[in-house]
Design an enzyme around this catalytic site. Structure first.
Site, PDB file in Angstrom:
ATOM      1  N   GLY A   1       0.816  -1.213   0.000  1.00  0.00           N
ATOM      2  CA  GLY A   1       0.000   0.000   0.000  1.00  0.00           C
ATOM      3  C   GLY A   1       0.845   1.256   0.000  1.00  0.00           C
ATOM      4  O   GLY A   1       0.514   2.243  -0.676  1.00  0.00           O
ATOM      5  N   ASP A   2       1.940   1.237   0.759  1.00  0.00           N
ATOM      6  CA  ASP A   2       2.859   2.381   0.776  1.00  0.00           C
ATOM      7  C   ASP A   2       3.493   2.566  -0.599  1.00  0.00           C
ATOM      8  O   ASP A   2       3.677   3.695  -1.070  1.00  0.00           O
ATOM      9  CB  ASP A   2       3.949   2.169   1.831  1.00  0.00           C
ATOM     10  CG  ASP A   2       3.377   1.837   3.201  1.00  0.00           C
ATOM     11  OD1 ASP A   2       2.360   2.452   3.570  1.00  0.00           O
ATOM     12  OD2 ASP A   2       3.940   0.973   3.883  1.00  0.00           O
TER      13      ASP A   2
END
Length: 302
Positions: A250-251
Protein backbone atom coordinates in the site's frame (compact mmCIF):
# COMPACT_ATOMS: atom_id res chain seq x y z
CA UNK A 1 10.90 18.67 -2.34
CA UNK A 2 9.08 15.54 -1.21
CA UNK A 3 8.76 14.78 2.51
CA UNK A 4 7.46 11.79 4.42
CA UNK A 5 6.50 11.67 8.10
CA UNK A 6 6.90 8.54 10.22
CA UNK A 7 6.03 9.25 13.84
CA UNK A 8 7.02 5.79 15.05
CA UNK A 9 9.71 4.22 12.81
CA UNK A 10 11.01 0.74 13.41
CA UNK A 11 13.87 -1.59 12.78
CA UNK A 12 12.16 -4.60 11.26
CA UNK A 13 13.74 -7.97 12.03
CA UNK A 14 12.37 -10.28 9.36
CA UNK A 15 12.86 -14.01 9.93
CA UNK A 16 11.71 -17.36 8.60
CA UNK A 17 11.58 -20.41 10.85
CA UNK A 18 10.72 -23.77 9.34
CA UNK A 19 8.66 -26.07 11.60
CA UNK A 20 8.11 -23.41 14.28
CA UNK A 21 7.15 -24.88 17.67
CA UNK A 22 5.58 -22.92 20.52
CA UNK A 23 7.37 -23.32 23.86
CA UNK A 24 10.56 -24.61 22.23
CA UNK A 25 13.82 -23.05 21.11
CA UNK A 26 13.51 -22.23 17.40
CA UNK A 27 16.31 -21.22 15.07
CA UNK A 28 15.96 -19.00 12.04
CA UNK A 29 16.42 -20.29 8.53
CA UNK A 30 16.82 -16.79 7.13
CA UNK A 31 16.91 -13.31 8.63
CA UNK A 32 17.50 -9.70 7.71
CA UNK A 33 16.86 -6.21 9.06
CA UNK A 34 15.34 -3.24 7.27
CA UNK A 35 14.09 0.22 8.30
CA UNK A 36 10.32 0.10 8.79
CA UNK A 37 7.27 2.31 9.13
CA UNK A 38 4.76 3.41 6.49
CA UNK A 39 6.37 6.78 5.76
CA UNK A 40 9.80 5.18 5.55
CA UNK A 41 8.43 2.61 3.08
CA UNK A 42 7.16 5.50 0.96
CA UNK A 43 10.56 7.19 1.12
CA UNK A 44 12.38 4.03 0.05
CA UNK A 45 9.99 3.37 -2.83
CA UNK A 46 10.23 6.96 -4.04
CA UNK A 47 14.01 6.63 -4.04
CA UNK A 48 13.76 3.35 -5.98
CA UNK A 49 11.70 5.27 -8.55
CA UNK A 50 14.35 7.99 -8.79
CA UNK A 51 12.76 10.68 -6.61
CA UNK A 52 14.83 12.38 -3.93
CA UNK A 53 12.95 12.94 -0.70
CA UNK A 54 13.48 13.65 2.99
CA UNK A 55 12.17 11.35 5.73
CA UNK A 56 10.95 13.16 8.86
CA UNK A 57 9.88 11.80 12.23
CA UNK A 58 11.41 10.69 15.52
CA UNK A 59 14.15 8.22 16.43
CA UNK A 60 15.69 7.15 19.74
CA UNK A 61 18.51 5.00 21.06
CA UNK A 62 20.81 2.62 19.22
CA UNK A 63 17.97 1.28 17.09
CA UNK A 64 17.14 4.80 15.91
CA UNK A 65 20.78 5.27 14.94
CA UNK A 66 20.64 2.01 12.97
CA UNK A 67 17.46 3.09 11.14
CA UNK A 68 19.18 6.31 10.07
CA UNK A 69 22.34 4.46 9.03
CA UNK A 70 20.41 1.97 6.91
CA UNK A 71 18.37 4.70 5.23
CA UNK A 72 21.54 6.61 4.38
CA UNK A 73 22.99 3.41 2.87
CA UNK A 74 19.88 3.30 0.66
CA UNK A 75 20.47 6.94 -0.36
CA UNK A 76 17.35 8.14 1.50
CA UNK A 77 17.89 11.49 3.20
CA UNK A 78 16.43 12.07 6.64
CA UNK A 79 16.02 14.82 9.19
CA UNK A 80 14.75 12.76 12.11
CA UNK A 81 14.38 14.42 15.49
CA UNK A 82 16.24 12.47 18.18
CA UNK A 83 14.50 11.59 21.43
CA UNK A 84 16.86 11.25 24.40
CA UNK A 85 15.04 8.49 26.28
CA UNK A 86 13.87 5.07 25.09
CA UNK A 87 14.63 3.52 21.73
CA UNK A 88 13.10 3.16 18.32
CA UNK A 89 11.00 -0.01 18.30
CA UNK A 90 12.04 -3.36 16.90
CA UNK A 91 9.32 -5.22 15.02
CA UNK A 92 9.60 -8.97 14.61
CA UNK A 93 8.17 -10.22 11.31
CA UNK A 94 7.83 -14.01 11.33
CA UNK A 95 7.24 -14.59 7.64
CA UNK A 96 6.93 -18.37 7.74
CA UNK A 97 3.81 -18.35 9.95
CA UNK A 98 1.13 -16.61 7.90
CA UNK A 99 2.62 -13.13 8.30
CA UNK A 100 2.80 -13.23 12.12
CA UNK A 101 4.23 -10.02 13.59
CA UNK A 102 5.18 -8.69 17.02
CA UNK A 103 5.46 -4.89 16.91
CA UNK A 104 7.20 -2.82 19.57
CA UNK A 105 5.81 0.29 21.23
CA UNK A 106 8.47 2.89 20.51
CA UNK A 107 9.56 5.86 22.64
CA UNK A 108 7.39 8.47 24.34
CA UNK A 109 7.26 11.62 22.19
CA UNK A 110 7.11 14.81 24.22
CA UNK A 111 5.21 17.96 23.27
CA UNK A 112 8.54 19.74 22.85
CA UNK A 113 9.65 17.22 20.19
CA UNK A 114 6.28 17.51 18.44
CA UNK A 115 6.74 21.32 18.34
CA UNK A 116 10.16 20.80 16.75
CA UNK A 117 8.59 18.68 14.01
CA UNK A 118 5.83 21.23 13.46
CA UNK A 119 8.41 23.99 13.14
CA UNK A 120 10.25 21.97 10.48
CA UNK A 121 7.01 21.30 8.60
CA UNK A 122 6.11 25.00 8.72
CA UNK A 123 9.02 25.64 6.32
CA UNK A 124 7.46 23.60 3.51
CA UNK A 125 6.76 25.66 0.41
CA UNK A 126 4.48 25.82 -2.60
CA UNK A 127 4.95 22.76 -4.81
CA UNK A 128 6.29 20.54 -2.02
CA UNK A 129 4.72 17.12 -1.43
CA UNK A 130 4.07 15.67 2.03
CA UNK A 131 3.09 12.09 2.90
CA UNK A 132 1.30 11.43 6.20
CA UNK A 133 1.10 7.68 6.69
CA UNK A 134 0.04 5.31 9.42
CA UNK A 135 -1.18 5.54 12.98
CA UNK A 136 -0.32 8.12 15.63
CA UNK A 137 1.60 6.90 18.74
CA UNK A 138 -0.32 6.85 22.01
CA UNK A 139 1.97 9.51 23.49
CA UNK A 140 0.89 12.04 20.85
CA UNK A 141 -2.39 13.87 20.37
CA UNK A 142 -4.65 11.97 17.96
CA UNK A 143 -5.34 15.18 16.02
CA UNK A 144 -1.70 15.47 14.88
CA UNK A 145 -2.60 15.06 11.20
CA UNK A 146 -5.25 17.77 11.45
CA UNK A 147 -2.79 20.16 13.09
CA UNK A 148 -0.22 19.53 10.36
CA UNK A 149 -2.75 20.15 7.60
CA UNK A 150 -4.04 23.25 9.33
CA UNK A 151 -0.46 24.51 9.62
CA UNK A 152 0.07 24.08 5.87
CA UNK A 153 -3.34 25.26 4.71
CA UNK A 154 -3.09 27.78 1.89
CA UNK A 155 0.56 26.96 1.09
CA UNK A 156 -0.27 24.80 -1.95
CA UNK A 157 1.56 21.80 -0.51
CA UNK A 158 0.22 18.55 -1.96
CA UNK A 159 -0.57 16.30 1.00
CA UNK A 160 -1.09 12.55 0.77
CA UNK A 161 -2.87 10.85 3.69
CA UNK A 162 -2.80 7.08 4.10
CA UNK A 163 -4.63 6.44 7.37
CA UNK A 164 -7.73 4.70 8.63
CA UNK A 165 -11.20 5.70 9.80
CA UNK A 166 -11.21 8.74 12.14
CA UNK A 167 -7.65 9.78 11.27
CA UNK A 168 -8.71 9.89 7.64
CA UNK A 169 -12.17 11.39 8.08
CA UNK A 170 -10.87 14.22 10.27
CA UNK A 171 -8.53 15.56 7.56
CA UNK A 172 -10.97 15.61 4.64
CA UNK A 173 -12.02 19.18 5.38
CA UNK A 174 -8.43 20.26 4.59
CA UNK A 175 -8.68 18.82 1.04
CA UNK A 176 -5.77 16.35 0.90
CA UNK A 177 -4.47 15.84 -2.62
CA UNK A 178 -4.67 12.05 -2.30
CA UNK A 179 -6.12 9.54 0.14
CA UNK A 180 -5.80 5.76 -0.18
CA UNK A 181 -8.26 3.63 1.76
CA UNK A 182 -8.57 -0.03 0.87
CA UNK A 183 -12.00 -1.49 0.20
CA UNK A 184 -12.31 -2.90 3.74
CA UNK A 185 -11.40 0.44 5.34
CA UNK A 186 -13.83 2.23 3.02
CA UNK A 187 -16.57 -0.22 3.95
CA UNK A 188 -15.85 0.23 7.65
CA UNK A 189 -16.27 4.00 7.32
CA UNK A 190 -19.74 3.64 5.81
CA UNK A 191 -20.83 0.43 7.51
CA UNK A 192 -21.05 -1.66 4.34
CA UNK A 193 -19.20 -4.58 2.75
CA UNK A 194 -17.45 -3.67 -0.50
CA UNK A 195 -16.04 -6.53 -2.53
CA UNK A 196 -16.09 -5.34 -6.17
CA UNK A 197 -14.56 -2.42 -8.00
CA UNK A 198 -18.00 -1.25 -9.07
CA UNK A 199 -19.23 -1.26 -5.47
CA UNK A 200 -16.51 1.04 -4.09
CA UNK A 201 -17.07 3.85 -6.61
CA UNK A 202 -20.06 5.60 -4.98
CA UNK A 203 -18.40 5.49 -1.57
CA UNK A 204 -15.14 6.82 -2.96
CA UNK A 205 -17.16 9.67 -4.47
CA UNK A 206 -18.62 10.39 -1.02
CA UNK A 207 -15.11 10.89 0.37
CA UNK A 208 -14.39 13.19 -2.55
CA UNK A 209 -17.54 15.18 -1.79
CA UNK A 210 -16.32 15.48 1.81
CA UNK A 211 -13.08 17.12 0.68
CA UNK A 212 -10.55 14.67 -0.75
CA UNK A 213 -9.25 15.64 -4.19
CA UNK A 214 -8.24 12.17 -5.40
CA UNK A 215 -9.41 8.88 -3.88
CA UNK A 216 -7.31 5.82 -4.67
CA UNK A 217 -8.88 2.56 -3.45
CA UNK A 218 -6.73 -0.54 -3.23
CA UNK A 219 -8.47 -3.92 -3.34
CA UNK A 220 -5.68 -6.52 -3.18
CA UNK A 221 -6.47 -9.30 -5.68
CA UNK A 222 -9.52 -7.44 -7.01
CA UNK A 223 -7.37 -4.55 -8.32
CA UNK A 224 -7.81 -0.84 -7.72
CA UNK A 225 -10.01 2.17 -8.46
CA UNK A 226 -9.21 5.88 -8.76
CA UNK A 227 -11.80 8.62 -8.44
CA UNK A 228 -9.76 11.49 -9.87
CA UNK A 229 -10.02 15.20 -9.14
CA UNK A 230 -10.95 15.92 -12.76
CA UNK A 231 -14.05 13.70 -12.52
CA UNK A 232 -12.68 10.69 -14.37
CA UNK A 233 -12.76 7.20 -12.90
CA UNK A 234 -10.06 4.61 -13.57
CA UNK A 235 -10.16 0.96 -12.58
CA UNK A 236 -8.15 -2.15 -13.29
CA UNK A 237 -8.02 -5.76 -12.15
CA UNK A 238 -4.92 -6.82 -10.28
CA UNK A 239 -2.00 -7.69 -12.56
CA UNK A 240 -1.01 -11.35 -12.64
CA UNK A 241 1.73 -12.38 -10.25
CA UNK A 242 2.54 -14.41 -7.16
CA UNK A 243 1.97 -12.74 -3.80
CA UNK A 244 5.23 -12.99 -1.87
CA UNK A 245 5.12 -10.11 0.59
CA UNK A 246 2.15 -7.82 1.22
CA UNK A 247 4.06 -5.57 3.66
CA UNK A 248 4.64 -2.17 2.10
CA UNK A 249 2.45 -2.76 -0.95
CA UNK A 250 0.00 0.00 0.00
CA UNK A 251 2.86 2.38 0.78
CA UNK A 252 4.39 1.52 -2.59
CA UNK A 253 1.07 2.30 -4.27
CA UNK A 254 0.84 5.86 -2.92
CA UNK A 255 4.51 6.44 -3.69
CA UNK A 256 4.03 5.15 -7.24
CA UNK A 257 0.93 7.27 -7.78
CA UNK A 258 2.68 10.48 -6.74
CA UNK A 259 5.78 9.56 -8.74
CA UNK A 260 3.57 9.11 -11.79
CA UNK A 261 1.78 12.38 -11.13
CA UNK A 262 5.05 14.29 -10.78
CA UNK A 263 6.32 12.76 -14.02
CA UNK A 264 3.42 13.80 -16.25
CA UNK A 265 0.64 15.51 -14.23
CA UNK A 266 -1.66 12.91 -15.76
CA UNK A 267 -4.09 10.94 -13.57
CA UNK A 268 -4.19 7.89 -15.81
CA UNK A 269 -0.43 7.52 -15.78
CA UNK A 270 -0.35 8.16 -12.02
CA UNK A 271 -3.01 5.51 -11.41
CA UNK A 272 -1.19 2.81 -13.35
CA UNK A 273 2.14 3.75 -11.77
CA UNK A 274 0.51 3.36 -8.36
CA UNK A 275 -0.96 -0.03 -9.22
CA UNK A 276 2.34 -1.15 -10.75
CA UNK A 277 4.39 -0.09 -7.72
CA UNK A 278 2.01 -1.68 -5.22
CA UNK A 279 1.78 -4.92 -7.17
CA UNK A 280 5.51 -5.13 -7.88
CA UNK A 281 6.26 -4.84 -4.16
CA UNK A 282 3.68 -7.53 -3.38
CA UNK A 283 5.46 -9.78 -5.89
CA UNK A 284 8.90 -9.11 -4.32
CA UNK A 285 10.66 -10.11 -1.10
CA UNK A 286 11.14 -6.45 -0.25
CA UNK A 287 9.99 -3.16 -1.75
CA UNK A 288 10.18 -3.35 -5.53
CA UNK A 289 13.00 -1.87 -7.55
CA UNK A 290 12.28 0.75 -10.18
CA UNK A 291 12.89 -1.86 -12.90
CA UNK A 292 10.37 -4.26 -11.31
CA UNK A 293 7.78 -1.48 -11.20
CA UNK A 294 8.30 -0.66 -14.86
CA UNK A 295 7.92 -4.34 -15.79
CA UNK A 296 4.47 -4.48 -14.14
CA UNK A 297 3.55 -1.07 -15.60
CA UNK A 298 4.21 -2.34 -19.11
CA UNK A 299 1.99 -5.37 -18.50
CA UNK A 300 -0.85 -3.08 -17.39
CA UNK A 301 -0.52 -1.17 -20.65
CA UNK A 302 -0.74 -4.27 -22.86
Amino acid sequence: MIYTVTFNPSLDYVVTVDDFKIGRTNRTDSEYMIPGGKGINVSMMLRNLGFDNIALGFVAGFTGTEVMKRLEALDVSNEFIRIEEGFTRINLKLKSIDGTEINGQGPVISEEKVRMLMERLSRLEQGDVLFLSGSIPASMSNDAYQKIMELLEGKDVRIVVDATKDLLMNVLAYHPFLIKPNNHELGEIFGVELMTREAVIPYGKKLQEMGAQNVLISMAGEGAVLIAADGRIFETPAPEGTLINGVGAGDSMVAGFMAGWMQRQDYEHAFYMGVAAGSASAFSENLATGEEVQTVYRKLQD
